[in-house]
Scaffold this motif. Structure first.
Motif, short mmCIF file in Angstrom:
data_model
loop_
_atom_site.label_atom_id
_atom_site.label_comp_id
_atom_site.label_asym_id
_atom_site.label_seq_id
_atom_site.Cartn_x
_atom_site.Cartn_y
_atom_site.Cartn_z
N GLU A 79 0.82 -1.21 0.00
CA GLU A 79 0.00 0.00 0.00
C GLU A 79 0.85 1.27 0.00
OE1 GLU A 79 -4.25 -1.31 1.76
OE2 GLU A 79 -2.63 -1.59 3.16
N HIS A 98 -1.59 3.79 8.43
CA HIS A 98 -2.79 3.15 7.87
C HIS A 98 -3.02 1.82 8.57
CE1 HIS A 98 -5.51 1.01 5.32
NE2 HIS A 98 -4.59 0.12 5.01
N HIS A 100 -6.49 -1.17 9.91
CA HIS A 100 -7.89 -1.58 9.87
C HIS A 100 -8.39 -1.81 11.30
CE1 HIS A 100 -5.84 -3.90 6.35
NE2 HIS A 100 -6.00 -2.63 5.99
N HIS A 162 -12.69 -0.56 4.10
CA HIS A 162 -11.27 -0.88 4.20
C HIS A 162 -10.69 -0.51 5.57
CE1 HIS A 162 -7.16 -1.00 1.95
NE2 HIS A 162 -7.00 -1.22 3.23
ZN LIG Z 1 -5.19 -1.71 4.20
#
Ligand SMILES: [Zn+2]
Length: 431
Positions: A79, A98, A100, A162
């Motif tokens: 990513e 980043h 989740h 996401h």
């Molecule tokens: Zn991700």
């Protein structure tokens, strides 16, 4: 304990330290999430792809040079293209996180943006929240939709179906924003489990921020005798422990301990709580503060509590995920659940937001030996006691009770212990 020094620590050391915190606090899985830092050369340091987040070492971190060359033992996170896209779009952003995390993902899968006015500091810590539509992970299109949100000025973005991506002026700033946003989401979800969350107005939040300038005068000279230094160490340890146990977040929480007479030591404002050092803690003596330091916003309240309650020798004011469910819904928590909860807490009343501001009497009138903890609506819980460890234990008992009550909501109606049983506890344990 190692500290995050964003000025002198190498980006790879900062990244491994923060990813470890994110993983230990249950905000990423072993494989999910990634962190990057851009340095003054324009080189981006980023977590590797598919390497265990629970045991990442500085030597695992990948460097993507400004010219695109990739250096390191592994492949960079798949990513990373969206990290590069954000840095290009927003030169003021120097670190990106980043992941989740479960509560934020809940919002992303019902396609809602959390209202950060649920607690007072989050609006300013998180800023307005952006929303990026779904795109394939690792694709250029995903980089584009996220960078577009950052171009609009958002520093935190919900990624549809996401997770989230947050940026900051350094990694400490990005982590605090990330943690506070996830905390807001948890609070809204837990509050919705037991009732309907209330939200603060922007005016109420301004009033909260306005507490800082109302400072005590500075003392002219300062001394740190050994009993004073022992209290610094004690406060630092309990703050770190609270953060590790999920009982305090970076952006909120105050701990104080009585020193001599009505003098005390208290945590500062605007220092990431998990990162607090002994020298950050502020001495308050004869109504004056240690020179050059800004004590907690709630210093006035702590001072008055010590003056009026000789039995109180330590105070913790904090936000925890389940007690905050009762705080944001203004619901009264019935602690007649199990003997331990009643013995430790007896009665936990709610008071309106702002009751802890300088000059307000509500909390001071309510606090007593029989009412050692109070929930401040849309703000926090305040817990008092003798020794700091005992006060911390009381906070743990309160949070466990709130958690059991919240989880019990889905099972059936609470059946409290009855008045006779309460009386028997009073006689046996509180005499
Ligand atoms: Zn991700």
């Amino acid at each position: 304990m190692r500290k995050l020094d964003t000025a002198l620590m190498h980006p790879r050391d900062q990244i491994t330290m923060i990813i470890d915190k994110v993983y230990r606090s249950g905000m990423t899985t072993t494989s999910g999430g990634n962190i990057s830092v851009i340095d003054e050369n324009g080189d981006v340091w980023v977590t590797p792809s598919a390497i265990d987040k629970g045991s990442l070492r500085p030597s695992d971190i990948i460097c993507v040079r400004k010219n695109g060359a990739i250096e390191g033992r592994h492949k960079p996170s798949s990513e990373y293209p969206f990290h590069i896209a954000i840095y290009k779009a927003r030169p003021d952003i120097k670190a990106i996180l980043h992941a989740h995390p479960p509560a934020l993902v809940s919002f992303s899968i019902v396609r809602q943006i959390p209202n950060t006015n649920v607690i007072p500091q989050a609006k300013n810590v998180c800023g307005p929240i952006g929303y990026a539509p779904y795109e394939l992970p690792g694709s250029e299109a995903l980089g584009e939709v996220i960078a577009n949100e950052f171009v609009k000025g958002f520093n935190a973005v919900i990624m549809e179906n996401h997770g989230t991506v947050v940026g900051g002026v350094d990694l400490g700033d990005a982590f605090q924003r990330f943690e506070t946003l996830e905390f807001c989401c948890r609070t809204i979800i837990n509050g919705s489990t037991i009732g309907t969350p209330n939200y603060l107005t922007d005016e109420e939040i301004e009033e909260f921020e306005d507490q800082v300038p109302r400072l005590l005068p500075e003392m002219e000279t300062i001394e740190h005798p050994s009993d004073e230094r022992a209290i610094r160490e004690e406060i630092k340890r309990i703050v770190h422990r609270a953060c590790a146990q999920g009982l305090m977040i970076s952006s909120y929480g105050t701990v104080s301990v009585r020193w001599r007479n009505n003098d005390f030591l208290i945590t500062p404002t605007n220092v990431a709580r998990w990162d607090i050092k002994n020298e950050d803690i502020v001495q308050i003596k004869d109504g004056k503060r240690e020179p050059g330091k800004v004590p907690s916003r709630s210093t006035w309240l702590h001072q008055e509590i010590y003056k009026r309650n000789p039995h109180v020798n330590s105070i913790i004011l904090t936000q925890t995920p389940y007690l905050m469910a009762y705080s944001v819904t203004a619901q009264k928590m019935d602690v007649r659940t199990i003997p331990e909860s009643w013995i430790f807490l007896q009665d936990v009343p709610n008071v309106p937001f702002g009751s802890h501001f300088a000059g307000k009497e509500t909390i001071l009138k309510l606090l007593s030996k029989n009412t050692p903890a109070i929930i401040i609506n849309n703000d926090s819980i305040i817990v008092t006691g003798d020794k700091l460890l005992g006060t911390f234990d009381r906070l743990e008992v309160a949070e466990f009770s709130a958690k059991s009550l919240t989880m019990g909501t889905s099972l059936g109606k609470l059946i409290p212990i009855n008045s006779e049983q309460v009386e028997a506890l009073r006689k046996r344990f509180l005499g």
